[in-house]
Design a protein around this motif. Sequence first.
Motif, PDB file in Angstrom:
ATOM      1  N   GLU A   1      -8.516  79.806  99.383  1.00  0.00           N
ATOM      2  CA  GLU A   1      -8.458  78.452  99.053  1.00  0.00           C
ATOM      3  C   GLU A   1      -7.266  77.883  98.172  1.00  0.00           C
ATOM      4  N   MET A   2      -6.951  78.881  97.027  1.00  0.00           N
ATOM      5  CA  MET A   2      -5.989  78.575  96.040  1.00  0.00           C
ATOM      6  C   MET A   2      -4.587  78.649  96.688  1.00  0.00           C
ATOM      7  N   ALA A   3      -4.712  79.699  97.677  1.00  0.00           N
ATOM      8  CA  ALA A   3      -3.235  80.138  98.280  1.00  0.00           C
ATOM      9  C   ALA A   3      -2.849  79.007  99.185  1.00  0.00           C
ATOM     10  N   GLN A   4      -3.862  78.410  99.862  1.00  0.00           N
ATOM     11  CA  GLN A   4      -3.703  77.459 100.925  1.00  0.00           C
ATOM     12  C   GLN A   4      -3.299  76.286 100.330  1.00  0.00           C
TER      13      GLN A   4
ATOM     14  N   SER B   1      -4.679  85.507  99.829  1.00  0.00           N
ATOM     15  CA  SER B   1      -5.306  85.130 101.067  1.00  0.00           C
ATOM     16  C   SER B   1      -6.461  85.979 101.712  1.00  0.00           C
ATOM     17  N   ARG B   2      -6.253  87.206 101.287  1.00  0.00           N
ATOM     18  CA  ARG B   2      -7.338  88.075 101.809  1.00  0.00           C
ATOM     19  C   ARG B   2      -8.521  88.403 100.923  1.00  0.00           C
ATOM     20  N   GLY B   3      -8.323  87.888  99.666  1.00  0.00           N
ATOM     21  CA  GLY B   3      -9.268  87.896  98.572  1.00  0.00           C
ATOM     22  C   GLY B   3     -10.650  87.001  98.891  1.00  0.00           C
ATOM     23  N   THR B   4     -11.126  86.542  97.842  1.00  0.00           N
ATOM     24  CA  THR B   4     -12.096  85.650  97.922  1.00  0.00           C
ATOM     25  C   THR B   4     -12.059  84.497  98.661  1.00  0.00           C
ATOM     26  N   PRO B   5     -13.257  83.912  99.057  1.00  0.00           N
ATOM     27  CA  PRO B   5     -12.890  82.224  99.668  1.00  0.00           C
ATOM     28  C   PRO B   5     -12.192  81.561  98.559  1.00  0.00           C
ATOM     29  N   GLU B   6     -12.541  81.742  97.311  1.00  0.00           N
ATOM     30  CA  GLU B   6     -11.841  80.779  96.362  1.00  0.00           C
ATOM     31  C   GLU B   6     -10.233  81.190  96.153  1.00  0.00           C
TER      32      GLU B   6
ATOM     33  N   GLY C   1       6.577  87.183  96.251  1.00  0.00           N
ATOM     34  CA  GLY C   1       5.764  85.751  96.566  1.00  0.00           C
ATOM     35  C   GLY C   1       5.035  86.167  97.808  1.00  0.00           C
ATOM     36  N   TYR C   2       5.543  86.488  98.922  1.00  0.00           N
ATOM     37  CA  TYR C   2       4.815  86.829  99.966  1.00  0.00           C
ATOM     38  C   TYR C   2       3.662  87.716  99.967  1.00  0.00           C
TER      39      TYR C   2
ATOM     40  N   ASP D   1      11.490  77.965 111.646  1.00  0.00           N
ATOM     41  CA  ASP D   1      11.147  79.186 112.609  1.00  0.00           C
ATOM     42  C   ASP D   1      10.628  80.262 112.036  1.00  0.00           C
ATOM     43  N   ILE D   2      11.479  80.652 110.716  1.00  0.00           N
ATOM     44  CA  ILE D   2      10.995  82.001 110.090  1.00  0.00           C
ATOM     45  C   ILE D   2       9.718  82.059 109.466  1.00  0.00           C
ATOM     46  N   CYS D   3       9.434  80.707 108.919  1.00  0.00           N
ATOM     47  CA  CYS D   3       8.039  80.777 108.152  1.00  0.00           C
ATOM     48  C   CYS D   3       6.791  80.636 109.118  1.00  0.00           C
ATOM     49  N   VAL D   4       6.944  79.861 110.256  1.00  0.00           N
ATOM     50  CA  VAL D   4       5.681  79.798 111.086  1.00  0.00           C
ATOM     51  C   VAL D   4       5.088  81.113 111.393  1.00  0.00           C
ATOM     52  N   PRO D   5       5.603  82.205 111.679  1.00  0.00           N
ATOM     53  CA  PRO D   5       5.040  83.671 112.230  1.00  0.00           C
ATOM     54  C   PRO D   5       4.602  84.090 110.828  1.00  0.00           C
ATOM     55  N   GLN D   6       5.391  84.019 109.624  1.00  0.00           N
ATOM     56  CA  GLN D   6       4.854  84.473 108.551  1.00  0.00           C
ATOM     57  C   GLN D   6       3.703  83.823 107.954  1.00  0.00           C
ATOM     58  N   ALA D   7       3.547  82.640 108.323  1.00  0.00           N
ATOM     59  CA  ALA D   7       2.354  82.047 107.683  1.00  0.00           C
ATOM     60  C   ALA D   7       0.987  82.344 108.835  1.00  0.00           C
ATOM     61  N   GLU D   8       1.255  82.869 109.713  1.00  0.00           N
ATOM     62  CA  GLU D   8       0.071  83.332 110.653  1.00  0.00           C
ATOM     63  C   GLU D   8      -0.258  84.565 110.083  1.00  0.00           C
ATOM     64  N   THR D   9       0.786  85.494 109.788  1.00  0.00           N
ATOM     65  CA  THR D   9       0.445  86.652 109.233  1.00  0.00           C
ATOM     66  C   THR D   9      -0.478  86.556 108.121  1.00  0.00           C
ATOM     67  N   LEU D  10       0.069  85.479 107.208  1.00  0.00           N
ATOM     68  CA  LEU D  10      -0.758  85.376 105.931  1.00  0.00           C
ATOM     69  C   LEU D  10      -2.191  84.755 106.162  1.00  0.00           C
TER      70      LEU D  10
END
Length: 351
Positions: free
Chosen positions: A202-205, A194-199, A186-187, A251-260
């Motif tokens: 946006e879909m990931a977000q 997230s690293r793909g097109t702007p669309e 999933g990650y 606490d686990i998710c916050v840094p993972q979201a940053e990397t994403l």
Amino acid sequence: MATAAHRIARTPEEDGPADEAALAVAYEAAFDAAVAADERIEPRDWMPDAYRATLVRQIAQHAHSEIIGMQPEANWITRAPSLRRKAILMAKVQDEAGHGLYLYSAAETLGTSRDELLDKLHSGRQKYSSIFNYPTLTWADVGAIGWLVDGAAITNQVPLCRCSYGPYARAMVRICKEESFHQRQGYELLLTLSRGTPEQHEMAQDAVNRWWWPSLMMFGPPDDQSQHSAQSMTWKIKRHSNDELRQRFVDICVPQAETLGLTLPDPDLRWNEERGHHDFGEIDWTEFREVLKGNGPCNEQRITQRRRAHDEGAWVREAAAAYAEKHTSKDTVQNGATRANNGAKDGEAAA
Ligand SMILES: [Fe+2]
Ligand SMILES: [Fe+2]
């Protein structure tokens, strides 16, 4: 360490006739001692009725969640964007069916049949995790479920590998290994979007925005409102409180979201130096209770689909039972024949 005294005292049929009341006290003391010593309680051991009932309720709800959880993701199998993604998703959905099977088997060791539990699920007398009553609107939801829902499940379930009931603890070891694959796929899916097109970004977000809060609800109500928590902790079925596990997950998710390269939809989310944890916003418990009551966006759809799958699968269960029956009788005949042959060799069946 297990002691012989515990084992003997906890197996009534091995004890012979004795004063019932004295025995009951001895069994209970032996059970408490075993739990205190971090021993595993096994199916043939004596256990309090309430301990058995709590386990059946928890394992059943867990098993139901695994099989109902197949539905939101199965929704995307036919529309996966590549063969690789389709193969991964199919394997994942199949794993969840397997998790259901391990858990129904664990519940059977407590004297409850799978039929009985499925019947309770289908008639609404037992629940499954509310998270699966939310819809999967886009392909990115498959990624958000893997990262957040499987991630929350792992946070909840890793401590269950040390649960006091042996068959449940052992089932969890295997389940957790598979869940960590689910979380990673999933990650990776979200990272690609997230690293793909702007669309795609946006879909990931958007998917993360929709799944974040329901994922936090997966840890159950706050500690001061949790009915079963304290007793389950004493019995070592549960090892950490709902709020403790929820905090760990945040606490686990916050840094993972940053990397994403994605944000979490909570304006109050920030690091608290003093606590050494992230503070986060208030969870909407009204929504949680509504979904639990059956008023979530997909409650009706999930249970209808489950009942239909069960009815349509009746012929498979009948065929499997007939096959097993045929093999049992064939084995009996063959064993009988072997015994007769052996007997003939020995001269016993020479009549
Ligand atoms: Fe699972
Ligand atoms: Fe999973």
